[in-house]
Design a protein around this motif. Sequence first.
Motif, PDB file in Angstrom:
ATOM      1  N   TYR A  18       0.830  -1.207   0.000  1.00 55.91           N
ATOM      2  CA  TYR A  18       0.000   0.000   0.000  1.00 55.91           C
ATOM      3  C   TYR A  18       0.870   1.266   0.000  1.00 55.91           C
ATOM      4  O   TYR A  18       1.856   1.332   0.732  1.00 55.91           O
ATOM      5  N   PRO A  19       0.463   2.272  -0.750  1.00 57.62           N
ATOM      6  CA  PRO A  19       1.146   3.566  -0.620  1.00 57.62           C
ATOM      7  C   PRO A  19       0.786   4.183   0.737  1.00 57.62           C
ATOM      8  O   PRO A  19      -0.175   3.760   1.385  1.00 57.62           O
ATOM      9  N   LEU A  20       1.529   5.190   1.102  1.00 54.79           N
ATOM     10  CA  LEU A  20       1.360   5.791   2.434  1.00 54.79           C
ATOM     11  C   LEU A  20      -0.071   6.273   2.700  1.00 54.79           C
ATOM     12  O   LEU A  20      -0.571   6.142   3.823  1.00 54.79           O
ATOM     13  N   CYS A  21      -0.740   6.807   1.675  1.00 55.68           N
ATOM     14  CA  CYS A  21      -2.114   7.292   1.911  1.00 55.68           C
ATOM     15  C   CYS A  21      -3.007   6.157   2.383  1.00 55.68           C
ATOM     16  O   CYS A  21      -3.867   6.356   3.252  1.00 55.68           O
ATOM     17  N   MET A  22      -2.821   4.966   1.825  1.00 53.05           N
ATOM     18  CA  MET A  22      -3.701   3.855   2.167  1.00 53.05           C
ATOM     19  C   MET A  22      -3.302   3.224   3.507  1.00 53.05           C
ATOM     20  O   MET A  22      -4.181   2.842   4.284  1.00 53.05           O
ATOM     21  N   ASP A 100      -7.549   8.552  -8.440  1.00 50.59           N
ATOM     22  CA  ASP A 100      -6.111   8.736  -8.671  1.00 50.59           C
ATOM     23  C   ASP A 100      -5.609   9.858  -7.751  1.00 50.59           C
ATOM     24  O   ASP A 100      -6.398  10.508  -7.054  1.00 50.59           O
ATOM     25  N   CYS A 101      -4.292  10.066  -7.755  1.00 49.15           N
ATOM     26  CA  CYS A 101      -3.714  11.054  -6.826  1.00 49.15           C
ATOM     27  C   CYS A 101      -4.312  12.437  -7.051  1.00 49.15           C
ATOM     28  O   CYS A 101      -4.554  13.178  -6.103  1.00 49.15           O
ATOM     29  N   HIS A 102      -4.565  12.763  -8.314  1.00 50.15           N
ATOM     30  CA  HIS A 102      -5.106  14.072  -8.637  1.00 50.15           C
ATOM     31  C   HIS A 102      -6.477  14.280  -7.977  1.00 50.15           C
ATOM     32  O   HIS A 102      -6.738  15.323  -7.382  1.00 50.15           O
ATOM     33  N   GLN A 103      -7.309  13.250  -8.072  1.00 55.47           N
ATOM     34  CA  GLN A 103      -8.639  13.322  -7.434  1.00 55.47           C
ATOM     35  C   GLN A 103      -8.509  13.411  -5.923  1.00 55.47           C
ATOM     36  O   GLN A 103      -9.210  14.171  -5.266  1.00 55.47           O
ATOM     37  N   ILE A 104      -7.616  12.593  -5.377  1.00 54.16           N
ATOM     38  CA  ILE A 104      -7.406  12.594  -3.927  1.00 54.16           C
ATOM     39  C   ILE A 104      -6.987  13.989  -3.463  1.00 54.16           C
ATOM     40  O   ILE A 104      -7.490  14.518  -2.479  1.00 54.16           O
ATOM     41  N   LEU A 105      -6.094  14.607  -4.241  1.00 54.74           N
ATOM     42  CA  LEU A 105      -5.578  15.919  -3.864  1.00 54.74           C
ATOM     43  C   LEU A 105      -6.588  17.041  -4.119  1.00 54.74           C
ATOM     44  O   LEU A 105      -6.431  18.147  -3.605  1.00 54.74           O
ATOM     45  N   GLY A 117      -6.895  11.854   1.981  1.00 57.60           N
ATOM     46  CA  GLY A 117      -5.922  12.796   1.455  1.00 57.60           C
ATOM     47  C   GLY A 117      -4.597  12.142   1.151  1.00 57.60           C
ATOM     48  O   GLY A 117      -4.493  10.913   1.071  1.00 57.60           O
ATOM     49  N   CYS A 118      -3.580  12.968   0.969  1.00 54.42           N
ATOM     50  CA  CYS A 118      -2.230  12.496   0.650  1.00 54.42           C
ATOM     51  C   CYS A 118      -1.288  12.917   1.785  1.00 54.42           C
ATOM     52  O   CYS A 118      -1.099  14.109   2.014  1.00 54.42           O
ATOM     53  N   PRO A 119      -0.704  11.964   2.481  1.00 54.47           N
ATOM     54  CA  PRO A 119       0.162  12.309   3.615  1.00 54.47           C
ATOM     55  C   PRO A 119       1.346  13.198   3.225  1.00 54.47           C
ATOM     56  O   PRO A 119       1.832  13.960   4.064  1.00 54.47           O
ATOM     57  N   TYR A 120       1.779  13.128   1.962  1.00 45.19           N
ATOM     58  CA  TYR A 120       2.901  13.989   1.555  1.00 45.19           C
ATOM     59  C   TYR A 120       2.473  15.454   1.550  1.00 45.19           C
ATOM     60  O   TYR A 120       3.299  16.355   1.677  1.00 45.19           O
ATOM     61  N   ARG A 121       1.175  15.687   1.407  1.00 43.69           N
ATOM     62  CA  ARG A 121       0.667  17.053   1.503  1.00 43.69           C
ATOM     63  C   ARG A 121       0.199  17.367   2.924  1.00 43.69           C
ATOM     64  O   ARG A 121       0.377  18.475   3.423  1.00 43.69           O
ATOM     65  N   ASP A 154       5.295  18.771  -4.783  1.00 39.93           N
ATOM     66  CA  ASP A 154       5.533  17.641  -5.705  1.00 39.93           C
ATOM     67  C   ASP A 154       5.218  16.323  -4.996  1.00 39.93           C
ATOM     68  O   ASP A 154       6.105  15.495  -4.764  1.00 39.93           O
ATOM     69  N   TYR A 155       3.940  16.141  -4.676  1.00 44.47           N
ATOM     70  CA  TYR A 155       3.564  14.986  -3.840  1.00 44.47           C
ATOM     71  C   TYR A 155       3.801  13.655  -4.539  1.00 44.47           C
ATOM     72  O   TYR A 155       4.269  12.701  -3.921  1.00 44.47           O
ATOM     73  N   THR A 156       3.442  13.596  -5.824  1.00 43.84           N
ATOM     74  CA  THR A 156       3.615  12.315  -6.517  1.00 43.84           C
ATOM     75  C   THR A 156       5.102  12.004  -6.709  1.00 43.84           C
ATOM     76  O   THR A 156       5.495  10.840  -6.711  1.00 43.84           O
ATOM     77  N   ASN A 157       5.921  13.042  -6.854  1.00 46.38           N
ATOM     78  CA  ASN A 157       7.372  12.822  -6.909  1.00 46.38           C
ATOM     79  C   ASN A 157       7.880  12.239  -5.610  1.00 46.38           C
ATOM     80  O   ASN A 157       8.694  11.316  -5.597  1.00 46.38           O
ATOM     81  N   ALA A 158       7.398  12.799  -4.497  1.00 46.66           N
ATOM     82  CA  ALA A 158       7.807  12.307  -3.179  1.00 46.66           C
ATOM     83  C   ALA A 158       7.409  10.847  -3.027  1.00 46.66           C
ATOM     84  O   ALA A 158       8.191  10.005  -2.582  1.00 46.66           O
ATOM     85  N   CYS A 159       6.199  10.529  -3.434  1.00 44.36           N
ATOM     86  CA  CYS A 159       5.669   9.171  -3.304  1.00 44.36           C
ATOM     87  C   CYS A 159       6.466   8.193  -4.184  1.00 44.36           C
ATOM     88  O   CYS A 159       6.801   7.083  -3.760  1.00 44.36           O
ATOM     89  N   THR A 160       6.763   8.612  -5.406  1.00 47.19           N
ATOM     90  CA  THR A 160       7.526   7.756  -6.319  1.00 47.19           C
ATOM     91  C   THR A 160       8.933   7.514  -5.777  1.00 47.19           C
ATOM     92  O   THR A 160       9.474   6.409  -5.847  1.00 47.19           O
ATOM     93  N   THR A 186       1.137   8.104 -10.163  1.00 45.59           N
ATOM     94  CA  THR A 186       0.082   9.113 -10.019  1.00 45.59           C
ATOM     95  C   THR A 186      -1.240   8.472  -9.616  1.00 45.59           C
ATOM     96  O   THR A 186      -2.301   9.082  -9.752  1.00 45.59           O
ATOM     97  N   HIS A 187      -1.161   7.241  -9.161  1.00 42.47           N
ATOM     98  CA  HIS A 187      -2.376   6.517  -8.769  1.00 42.47           C
ATOM     99  C   HIS A 187      -2.007   5.507  -7.682  1.00 42.47           C
ATOM    100  O   HIS A 187      -1.062   4.739  -7.872  1.00 42.47           O
ATOM    101  N   PRO A 188      -2.742   5.518  -6.563  1.00 42.04           N
ATOM    102  CA  PRO A 188      -2.403   4.556  -5.506  1.00 42.04           C
ATOM    103  C   PRO A 188      -2.478   3.103  -5.974  1.00 42.04           C
ATOM    104  O   PRO A 188      -1.728   2.249  -5.502  1.00 42.04           O
ATOM    105  N   ASN A 189      -3.381   2.807  -6.899  1.00 40.35           N
ATOM    106  CA  ASN A 189      -3.463   1.432  -7.389  1.00 40.35           C
ATOM    107  C   ASN A 189      -2.283   1.073  -8.282  1.00 40.35           C
ATOM    108  O   ASN A 189      -1.910  -0.100  -8.359  1.00 40.35           O
TER     109      ASN A 189
END
Length: 200
Positions: A18-22, A100-105, A117-121, A154-160, A186-189
């Motif tokens: 799971y990514p951090l958000c999940m 996707d991350c965009h929708q979440i954000l 939400g997104c923990p990086y934000r 740059d949340y998706t960059n951080a996540c990647t 750019t998508h948790p899935n």
Amino acid sequence: VGDINAETVQSKSVSQHYPLCMSHLMKGLNQEHHLKYLGRQQLSLFLKGIGLSVDEALKFWSFNFTKGPMNLEQFNKEYRYNFRHNYGLEGGRINYKPWDCHQILSKASPSRDEYHGCPYRDLTSEKLTMELNKMGITDQYDVNTIVDNSSRGDYTNACTKVFELTHKKEIEIATQKTKFDLSLITHPNLYFDRSRKLAK
Ligand code: SF4
């Protein structure tokens, strides 16, 4: 995916992907025995995306929601519809897709007792650093890079970057054999699928 069910989605073997958000939402659910609307939507659509069937989803949510003061009757009355709705079985019968991350954000940031939400934000630099350490990212340069990415938006960059650091060995092995997709996550899935693929 045959091995995804109400129990395994909380097991280490599945949740390690799971990514951090999940994982943050799972942690919130464990603490509160409840999640507010946006958290329920974000997590339940993600779980649907990894292959959790509607029956298993209802088992998973009712089991977790009734660990606290809520009983099954209340769950069925107040929440069953919501989860069935996400699977297109109620109301307009729309087959909703995982966000996707965009929708979440694009949703409102979580308030104090919310976990979507997104923990990086949404996490403070201190809390984010603690989470990174828990994931085994302790090198100061790496931590700083991720925290800097996050504070720049740059949340998706951080996540990647987190994905790459936590899958370093597997990526090395995979790229020796074949070309492995290392595009921006750019998508948790996508995070989940890519991580699982590397573990195989
Ligand atoms: Fe989740 Fe996307 Fe944020 Fe990663 S960048 S934690 S996948 S919302």
